[in-house]
Design an enzyme around this catalytic site. Sequence first.
Site, PDB file in Angstrom:
ATOM      1  N   ASP A 195       0.779  -1.241   0.000  1.00 14.00           N
ATOM      2  CA  ASP A 195       0.000   0.000   0.000  1.00 14.00           C
ATOM      3  C   ASP A 195       0.812   1.293   0.000  1.00 14.00           C
ATOM      4  O   ASP A 195       0.690   2.129  -0.907  1.00 14.00           O
ATOM      5  CB  ASP A 195      -0.977  -0.007   1.186  1.00 14.00           C
ATOM      6  CG  ASP A 195      -0.313  -0.404   2.512  1.00 14.00           C
ATOM      7  OD1 ASP A 195       0.894  -0.680   2.521  1.00 14.00           O
ATOM      8  OD2 ASP A 195      -1.019  -0.436   3.535  1.00 14.00           O
ATOM      9  N   GLU A 236     -10.175  -6.700   8.978  1.00 18.13           N
ATOM     10  CA  GLU A 236      -8.900  -6.726   8.269  1.00 18.13           C
ATOM     11  C   GLU A 236      -9.050  -7.337   6.884  1.00 18.13           C
ATOM     12  O   GLU A 236      -8.482  -6.836   5.924  1.00 18.13           O
ATOM     13  CB  GLU A 236      -7.856  -7.489   9.085  1.00 18.13           C
ATOM     14  CG  GLU A 236      -7.479  -6.809  10.398  1.00 18.13           C
ATOM     15  CD  GLU A 236      -6.577  -5.597  10.212  1.00 18.13           C
ATOM     16  OE1 GLU A 236      -7.010  -4.622   9.573  1.00 18.13           O
ATOM     17  OE2 GLU A 236      -5.443  -5.631  10.704  1.00 18.13           O
ATOM     18  N   GLU A 280      -7.701   4.362   7.642  1.00 18.50           N
ATOM     19  CA  GLU A 280      -7.623   4.547   6.182  1.00 18.50           C
ATOM     20  C   GLU A 280      -8.921   5.030   5.548  1.00 18.50           C
ATOM     21  O   GLU A 280      -8.901   5.900   4.662  1.00 18.50           O
ATOM     22  CB  GLU A 280      -7.148   3.249   5.517  1.00 18.50           C
ATOM     23  CG  GLU A 280      -5.660   2.996   5.630  1.00 18.50           C
ATOM     24  CD  GLU A 280      -5.226   2.532   7.009  1.00 18.50           C
ATOM     25  OE1 GLU A 280      -4.011   2.619   7.333  1.00 18.50           O
ATOM     26  OE2 GLU A 280      -6.100   2.078   7.784  1.00 18.50           O
ATOM     27  N   THR A 307       2.610   8.402   5.635  1.00 23.45           N
ATOM     28  CA  THR A 307       1.640   7.323   5.773  1.00 23.45           C
ATOM     29  C   THR A 307       1.210   7.115   7.218  1.00 23.45           C
ATOM     30  O   THR A 307       0.324   6.302   7.486  1.00 23.45           O
ATOM     31  CB  THR A 307       2.193   6.016   5.170  1.00 23.45           C
ATOM     32  OG1 THR A 307       1.129   5.090   4.958  1.00 23.45           O
ATOM     33  CG2 THR A 307       3.242   5.394   6.093  1.00 23.45           C
TER      34      THR A 307
END
Length: 589
Positions: free
Chosen positions: A258, A351, A372, A474
């Site tokens: 990612d 998840e 996210e 991030t």
Amino acid sequence: MLWFLCTIFFCVTYVFPSIKHAGGKEITEEEMAKYRERIKAMFYHAYNSYLDNAYPYDELRPLTCDGQDTWGSFSLTLIDALDTLLILGNHTEFQRVANLLQDTVDFDIDVNASVFETNIRVVGGLLSAHLLSKRAGVDVEEGWPCSGPLLRMAEDAARKLLPAFQTPTGMPYGTVNLLRGVNPTETPVTCTAGVGTFVLEFATLSRLTGDPVFEEVAWKALRALWRTRSDIGLVGNHIDIVTSKWVAQDAGIGAGIDSYFEYLVKGAIMLQDEELLSMFHEYDRAVKNYTKFDDWYLWVQMHKGTVSMPVFQSLEAFWPGLQSLLGDLDNAVRTFHNYYTVWRQFGGLPEFYSIYQGYTVDKREGYPLRPELIESAMYLYKATGDPIFQQLGRDAVESIEKISRVKCGFASVKDVRDHKLDNRMESFFLAETIKYLYLLFDPDNFLHNNGSTFELGGPDGDCVLSAGGYIFNTEAHPLDPAALHCCSRAQEERYELQDILLSLSEVPDSLSQPVDGEGAEEEEEQDHRWQNEDQGAVAMDMDLNRDLRTSESIVLKPGSRRKPRVLSCPMQPFSSKLALMGQVFTDST
């Protein structure tokens, strides 16, 4: 292409929000204020619980009201939460914690640390706090942002990671001992994100301090990883960093990959770099061709493109936000709505979620309060002004308060089906989840600055900083691109001026020779010290054509490196609105 990208970045950040959509019920200013206060209360419940029960450990265990070291014994939650304190308006506590960290955190410890996690959480957190310290009322050093104690801490932490990059390929090991370097028995297998998630923090370090080694190793790792992509343009999940052979060949946009894609886009914006942007565009075409199905993204075999895992992973929820930075709003909104349906099904994102079965995957039912989807909602709300994205924020506040709040903080959800809890509160809950939630309901926050305000910095006080255009790493630590330009331009100008002056005043060799051997012994001893200084860093292969000045100087002994200097820097010319928004361009663009 870069001009197009920056124009898109400007439009989705400042122009598109003025266009109202009918996708959701408009939220009033009074309601936004109410949610801001609720989110603040959530933060302080978690933060104070950490201070009371877990400090100086890395993280809080909320069910047993104690602490544990998880990523290296750095008081990690304090570092991760520091810039959030300022974003919530708490200058006093920011100042206290900044001083506390300087007095108590030591990176010279015999601890095995994740190279990836230490970079994004510790180096990123310290860099962000350093760049925000003047706004927080800290009495900054002369020359800030090109110098300062938090910057030196970030540099110390990053230097502890450099031995991991001493590999045949330049791709780093996943773990390093902060005192002894890489263990001889350390596995050479690491995830893709663990190779490609350094350019934001390391380029920032290089351009603030004047030492190019950080940016150089990040670029070498990126290019080595780029050369390993498959014939159909995909990368796998885990790679042997010594042989460049793929160990896990599942390709997708989620866990293990990612943030590699994220840093290609954000690095292109922050550094104004076309190479990073072209890398991402090539990957994006392959991802759309082989992994995208009905606005979901599956996992496929990297060489054949055949589906290997028809699942959605919660870490993939950053993707719509990343698409919005590139102006791909239609695709971003459709994918976001897919992910939002999963949230509504469980009150959080498991998840792993089976797209075909419409349910959780065995042993992957947890929700560790990840940010996210909230992150994507923040970006998309900024880009569109559609209140449906704030509705996700309201749902998140209600779900987390109802399910995860306990006496000592907020607990991760062990199973989204029955809402059983786990005894852990990750530091990213305060660094990311709370931060993105608050920013979603605070359109006037300084991080949303449209260029209407700024502050001056640099040795001569003539660098325009904090004008907007912040790039989040991030771990949601905001970095100001203007600071990079300020310090790197100033260092180059000082280097050029000093070299000119030194060349004019250079003493002829005949006048510098010792008389009758006097002083020869001392000179030989000094040469020996110079030649042995930082051999590990000097020995690394740095054959990269970056636009950074080399560390060699005509007045330094061979093998030694120039130390960062405090320099003046030029005022940014505001001939472009994009420059005013914090997107700083070089003269050549």
